[in-house]
Scaffold this active site. Sequence first.
Site: not given
Length: 341
Positions: A94-95, A130, A160, A168, A213-214, A249-250, A252, A271-273
Amino acid sequence: MPQLTSADVGRIFDAASAGGYALPAVNVTSSQTLNAALQGFADAGSDGIVQVTVGGAQYWSGAARDAHAGARAMAALAHELAAACPVGIVIHTDHCPPDRVDDFLRPLLAASVERAGRGEPPLFHSHMFDGATLPLDENMRVAGELLEQCRAAGVVLEIEVGVVGGEEDGIGGHDVDSSRLYTTTEELLEVAESLGTGERGRYLLAATFGNVHGTYAPGHVQLRPAILREGQDALAAARPGARFQYVFHGSSGSSEAEIHEAVSYGVVKMNVDTDMQYAFTRAIAGHVLDRWQGVLRVDGGLADKKAFDPRAWGKAAETAMAARVAQACADVGSAGRSLWR
């Protein structure tokens, strides 16, 4: 089940496209988070993706602080453990930023080419380049080179276009103009012109539509999933029958309605981080707070080995994260839809 082949991975993404669902992609930074992700996918009856960033791979390597070595170690363990999993597991990086392509991404691709020569599955089934911080023409130039290498290795490339806000693993879009958080239709058509729509190799497209992200307070993030639909419509007009396979992405903190809308426009990977990290760590905190007298040696006491044994709090953390992974599968519609049910 046996290790996935390149053809298996293609079937997984095509089934998601045809079925109108996506696959959760979970970042893993240890054997415990890897096991939690695998358990969650198995519990949900969903094929899934486990992935590692350059920073995450460096963490995997321990004292060596070698992202390439850490990535190889993560992939080796993931292949071994996924073989006992009743669902299909895609292994992904990833990334990868532009300055780590030569010392991280290309060597991993070379390893997959070597494995292909021996009739073995790729080391990683897919890789993300990325290049969002680059001018679009430079992003596409590098992506085109990597797509050719990925095709030779039997690997999917993820790219991307547009910038995901937040951060991230030290890569972020804190100081970019807000307009860069929204990929334009013109940019999406340029991707199709530069990389084709499958004839030059399979790729996934992380188009941005306000993603960050976050997790943030309600109202802070303004998602516009319709950007994805507009891109599909423009592509269909330019190339009848063609369709992007998007990445979200992002995700969450996104609402169920926002997730469903994005998936309906062609998202096949989400993506789920952040939510997974929280579920894992929250369970550890709960274990320690509930059993603090057993975990800590207070006033010369001996504590309770059953409480501070890493397997005790580790099991609690893995169980909690596995449940959150299974929830993510339900959110994107992949639960119960493994091709290996």
